[in-house]
Enzyme design. Structure first.
Site, PDB file in Angstrom:
ATOM      1  N   CYS A   2      -6.716  11.661 -50.414  1.00  0.00           N
ATOM      2  CA  CYS A   2      -6.580  10.212 -50.563  1.00  0.00           C
ATOM      3  C   CYS A   2      -6.060   9.589 -49.273  1.00  0.00           C
ATOM      4  O   CYS A   2      -5.506  10.252 -48.418  1.00  0.00           O
ATOM      5  CB  CYS A   2      -5.586   9.889 -51.682  1.00  0.00           C
ATOM      6  N   ARG A  27     -11.804  10.875 -44.683  1.00  0.00           N
ATOM      7  CA  ARG A  27     -11.048  11.862 -45.475  1.00  0.00           C
ATOM      8  C   ARG A  27     -11.777  12.230 -46.759  1.00  0.00           C
ATOM      9  O   ARG A  27     -11.388  13.161 -47.447  1.00  0.00           O
ATOM     10  CB  ARG A  27      -9.672  11.299 -45.811  1.00  0.00           C
ATOM     11  N   TRP A  74      -9.298  10.396 -53.766  1.00  0.00           N
ATOM     12  CA  TRP A  74     -10.082  11.641 -53.888  1.00  0.00           C
ATOM     13  C   TRP A  74      -9.541  12.291 -55.154  1.00  0.00           C
ATOM     14  O   TRP A  74      -8.426  12.780 -55.170  1.00  0.00           O
ATOM     15  CB  TRP A  74      -9.844  12.510 -52.666  1.00  0.00           C
ATOM     16  N   ASN A  98      -0.864   9.649 -52.668  1.00  0.00           N
ATOM     17  CA  ASN A  98      -1.686  10.775 -52.222  1.00  0.00           C
ATOM     18  C   ASN A  98      -0.898  12.034 -52.539  1.00  0.00           C
ATOM     19  O   ASN A  98       0.269  12.149 -52.180  1.00  0.00           O
ATOM     20  CB  ASN A  98      -1.960  10.688 -50.715  1.00  0.00           C
ATOM     21  N   GLY A  99      -1.533  12.977 -53.244  1.00  0.00           N
ATOM     22  CA  GLY A  99      -0.844  14.226 -53.557  1.00  0.00           C
ATOM     23  C   GLY A  99      -0.968  14.548 -55.038  1.00  0.00           C
ATOM     24  O   GLY A  99      -1.806  13.993 -55.740  1.00  0.00           O
ATOM     25  N   GLU A 479     -19.291  31.192 -41.474  1.00  0.00           N
ATOM     26  CA  GLU A 479     -19.141  29.772 -41.095  1.00  0.00           C
ATOM     27  C   GLU A 479     -20.471  29.051 -41.239  1.00  0.00           C
ATOM     28  O   GLU A 479     -20.542  27.930 -41.736  1.00  0.00           O
ATOM     29  CB  GLU A 479     -18.613  29.681 -39.663  1.00  0.00           C
ATOM     30  N   LYS A 483     -21.059  25.803 -43.566  1.00  0.00           N
ATOM     31  CA  LYS A 483     -21.645  24.550 -43.051  1.00  0.00           C
ATOM     32  C   LYS A 483     -22.822  24.130 -43.911  1.00  0.00           C
ATOM     33  O   LYS A 483     -22.943  22.976 -44.314  1.00  0.00           O
ATOM     34  CB  LYS A 483     -22.121  24.744 -41.598  1.00  0.00           C
ATOM     35  N   GLU A 486     -21.740  23.172 -47.634  1.00  0.00           N
ATOM     36  CA  GLU A 486     -20.837  22.028 -47.844  1.00  0.00           C
ATOM     37  C   GLU A 486     -21.513  20.692 -47.521  1.00  0.00           C
ATOM     38  O   GLU A 486     -21.060  19.658 -47.982  1.00  0.00           O
ATOM     39  CB  GLU A 486     -19.554  22.175 -47.037  1.00  0.00           C
ATOM     40  N   HIS A 502     -25.098  47.502 -49.568  1.00  0.00           N
ATOM     41  CA  HIS A 502     -24.108  47.759 -50.634  1.00  0.00           C
ATOM     42  C   HIS A 502     -24.183  46.720 -51.746  1.00  0.00           C
ATOM     43  O   HIS A 502     -23.214  46.494 -52.463  1.00  0.00           O
ATOM     44  CB  HIS A 502     -22.697  47.798 -50.032  1.00  0.00           C
ATOM     45  N   LYS A 602     -11.668  15.586 -45.897  1.00  0.00           N
ATOM     46  CA  LYS A 602     -11.557  16.079 -44.526  1.00  0.00           C
ATOM     47  C   LYS A 602     -10.331  16.975 -44.369  1.00  0.00           C
ATOM     48  O   LYS A 602     -10.354  17.946 -43.638  1.00  0.00           O
ATOM     49  CB  LYS A 602     -11.460  14.906 -43.554  1.00  0.00           C
TER      50      LYS A 602
HETATM   51  C1  AGP Z   1     -14.880  22.735 -42.626  1.00  0.00           C
HETATM   52  O1  AGP Z   1     -16.228  22.343 -42.377  1.00  0.00           O
HETATM   53  C2  AGP Z   1     -14.391  22.278 -43.954  1.00  0.00           C
HETATM   54  N1  AGP Z   1     -14.464  20.864 -44.037  1.00  0.00           N
HETATM   55  C3  AGP Z   1     -13.053  22.850 -44.373  1.00  0.00           C
HETATM   56  O2  AGP Z   1     -13.311  24.197 -44.683  1.00  0.00           O
HETATM   57  C4  AGP Z   1     -11.894  22.834 -43.350  1.00  0.00           C
HETATM   58  O3  AGP Z   1     -12.197  23.678 -42.266  1.00  0.00           O
HETATM   59  C5  AGP Z   1     -10.630  23.356 -44.036  1.00  0.00           C
HETATM   60  O4  AGP Z   1     -10.319  22.495 -45.102  1.00  0.00           O
HETATM   61  C6  AGP Z   1      -9.424  23.465 -43.098  1.00  0.00           C
HETATM   62  O5  AGP Z   1      -9.062  22.186 -42.650  1.00  0.00           O
HETATM   63  P1  AGP Z   1      -8.040  22.099 -41.405  1.00  0.00           P
HETATM   64  O6  AGP Z   1      -8.713  22.740 -40.244  1.00  0.00           O
HETATM   65  O7  AGP Z   1      -7.800  20.628 -41.211  1.00  0.00           O
HETATM   66  O8  AGP Z   1      -6.790  22.837 -41.796  1.00  0.00           O
END
Ligand code: AGP
Length: 607
Positions: A2, A27, A74, A98-99, A479, A483, A486, A502, A602
């Site tokens: 949020c 965010r 969020w 937020n939280g 990774e 990408k 997500e 395996h 974010k």
């Molecule tokens: C990365 O593409 C993602 N959005 C997510 O995995 C991100 O890397 C993760 O939440 C860690 O965030 P940070 O680097 O701000 O700690």
């Protein structure tokens, strides 16, 4: 995550609140709202979905008032709809949060027994009712807020406003960041410096357990016992400009293309070009004195850490224990006093990573932080900060931060190798030279975008994708899968190529594209064997390699993307770019919200 903003101002605040919320869109959110107080009247407008819906509501029913609070939500408790959108009201109290209030259920029961009715499914609403009940019992607004705050357990950044006072907003922080912005006769509250950048570049971050009384032209900060505390104001350098997309369709596209520049900028902070060495690190981490290094992070940052495990162990002969922070924080890993721990985080606010840092700090370890936001909580709680200089990363999917994290980790590896005398000065120089070449080579790789876009068009038609890699290309395979999934919502998995036999090989058929990340390195032939296993079962291979790899790969592929030759040490930084471009263009073909993918934030400042 949020976003919060509050303004105790001199002019109508509703449009200013929306402008500030726009800067928090990165965010991730699913609803938004604002509230103002005007001559004893308190009112709000809320809307589901994007801020444009809230702007429409405000156009239809404007809000007057020079004091207000705003919020992008969020969802954590309760579906994303208008009823659950903040601000939440109770009596004369308006609140944004937020939280996660961990004891909200017992508070909710207590308040219902006390006659309060809930109009939302959110945990936030209990805070509004708690403050309102304090006022009903005779407390003045400031005391009412303080009394309510002491009842809360969990993570919160809050802004609280009162119908009866158009010169008061209470801010509070326990976990998610909150900053006070200093204006000219106006004062602000915001989740971060980017939100406050249109108003001021002078901000004061609250610490955990702080709460602030903010009025026009003045503020005071207290601890939870009510004792005044001092927090130093700072200049929020680098966020004063309004981050925009330039001539790109998405922030993610812009940030992918910024990488040669920001990697160079980051490396310049660590490399002494006159001596071709890594600059001495003004840090408490003495790599020659530690026997083990712990690393913890989340998501993409974790994959950067995982790649560095190969580097630290191979070049500095330094054993590394690494885990995702959500596991690390509860694993109670035995640590030796004096050992070091590194935490990698773009935002510097990820709750799990911060909790892991605090665990290690309590174990007496020396803490290093690789962060992209200097004033962030993780940066402020570390003993040593190794900044990435990627600039604000707005796209939810991390790209330039990732390659800058790798650049910093590579520099730290070489520094460690030098201090532990596991590489000769000449060997260090050779590896530094390889790092210096990265920005130039990265620029060349971006010229492959048309070919990668054609491959992405094919990927947009599939339901599942497998990524394979060995050694430092294994974390990169994970990774790449992250990408893709997500931002395009296509299911993807990253696997160690050697693990295929395996189990995962059962997945292989003509409908399962397999993306193999395989520069011609010391184990290339092993990966070729895995590709043969895939081809023998009708799997479609997309090979990302270099000229020698393309020539020596004996397997027919659906597509081969040939990158410039690079030293094995820096290959992960270079090979990240085609992986990012593939995900980006696939998502564009899929028509998803590339910069703010569904369900994602974010920075995840809640557990
Ligand atoms: C990365 O593409 C993602 N959005 C997510 O995995 C991100 O890397 C993760 O939440 C860690 O965030 P940070 O680097 O701000 O700690």
């Amino acid at each position: 995550m949020c976003g919060i903003v509050g303004i105790v101002g001199k002019e109508p605040v509703a449009p200013l609140l929306v402008d500030a919320l726009k800067r928090l869109e990165y965010r991730g959110y699913d609803s938004a709202g604002v509230a103002t107080v005007d001559h004893g009247h308190m009112d709000r407008r809320r809307a589901e979905g994007k801020l444009i819906n809230l702007e429409k509501r405000l156009k239809e029913e404007p809000l007057a008032g020079t004091i207000g609070i705003g919020h992008t939500r969020w969802a954590t408790h309760g579906v994303p709809n208008e009823a659950n959108a903040h601000p939440h009201f109770s009596g004369d109290v308006a609140i944004v949060h937020n939280g996660i209030i961990e004891n909200f259920w017992e508070l909710r029961e207590e308040l219902i027994a006390d006659g309060y009715q809930f109009s939302s499914q959110t945990d936030t609403e209990v805070v509004a009712h708690l403050v309102s009940r304090e006022i009903r019992n005779g407390a003045a607004p400031v005391e009412a807020a303080h009394n309510a705050l002491k009842r809360l357990r969990g993570a919160f950044a809050l802004a609280i406003m009162f119908r009866g006072d158009d010169n008061l907003i209470i801010g509070a922080r326990n976990g998610p960041p909150l900053a006070v912005g200093h204006g000219d006769g106006e004062m602000y509250l915001g989740s971060d410096a980017i939100a406050l950048a249109p108003f001021t570049d002078t901000i004061t971050y609250l610490e955990d357990g702080d709460w602030a009384v903010v009025r026009r032209g003045e503020f005071a900060i207290y601890d939870m016992d009510g004792n005044p505390v001092h927090r130093a104001p700072q200049k929020s350098v680098g966020t004063a400009f309004l981050v925009d997309k330039g001539n790109h369709r998405h922030f993610m596209e812009k940030e992918i293309h910024e990488q040669p520049e920001v990697i160079a900028h980051t490396l310049s902070n660590y490399i002494d070009f006159s001596t071709m060495t890594i600059k001495p690190l003004k840090s408490k981490i003495d790599f020659s004195a530690i026997n083990r290094l712990a690393i913890s992070a989340c998501g993409t940052a974790y994959y950067a850490g995982l790649i560095s495990k190969y580097w630290f162990e191979r070049f500095a002969r330094l054993p590394v224990d690494i885990d995702i922070a959500s596991e690390f924080r509860y694993r109670e890993m035995p640590m030796a006093k004096g050992d070091a721990a590194l935490f990698v985080s773009q935002s510097g606010e990820t709750a799990d990573t911060l909790a892991s840092l605090r665990y290690c700090k309590n174990q007496g370890m020396t803490i290093g932080a690789i962060v992209n936001v200097r004033g962030s909580t993780i940066a402020r709680e570390a003993d040593a900060v190794f900044p990435t200089l990627a600039g604000p990363e707005i796209g939810v999917a991390s790209t330039k931060a990732f390659t800058c994290q790798l650049s910093v980790l590579a520099a730290l590896t070489l520094r460690a190798a030098e201090k532990r005398k596991t590489l000769s000065p000449e060997q260090v120089r050779v590896h530094v030279q390889a790092l210096i070449e990265v920005p130039r080579i990265a620029s060349q790789v971006l010229h492959l975008e048309d070919q990668i876009t054609r491959v992405a068009r094919e990927l947009a038609n599939v339901k599942h994708v497998l990524y394979l890699g060995r050694d430092t290309n294994f974390p990169l395979a994970m990774e790449g899968a992250l990408k893709l999934k997500e931002i395009s919502y296509i299911h993807a998995e990253g696997y160690a190529a050697g693990e295929l036999k395996h189990g995962p090989i059962a997945l292989i058929d003509e409908n399962m594209p397999v993306i193999v990340i395989a520069p011609h390195d010391h184990i290339f032939e092993k990966t070729v064997s895995n590709m043969q296993e895939v081809a023998a079962r009708g799997g479609k291979i997309i090979l990302i390699t270099d000229e020698k790899g393309a020539r020596l790969s004996t397997v027919e592929t659906m597509e081969t993307i040939v990158l410039p030759d690079v030293p094995e040490f820096v290959a992960p930084i270079i090979y990240a770019l085609p992986v990012q471009l593939l995900a980006y263009h696939t998502a564009v073909f899929m028509g998803t919200d590339v910069d703010q993918p569904r369900n994602l934030a974010k920075s995840v400042t809640v557990e």
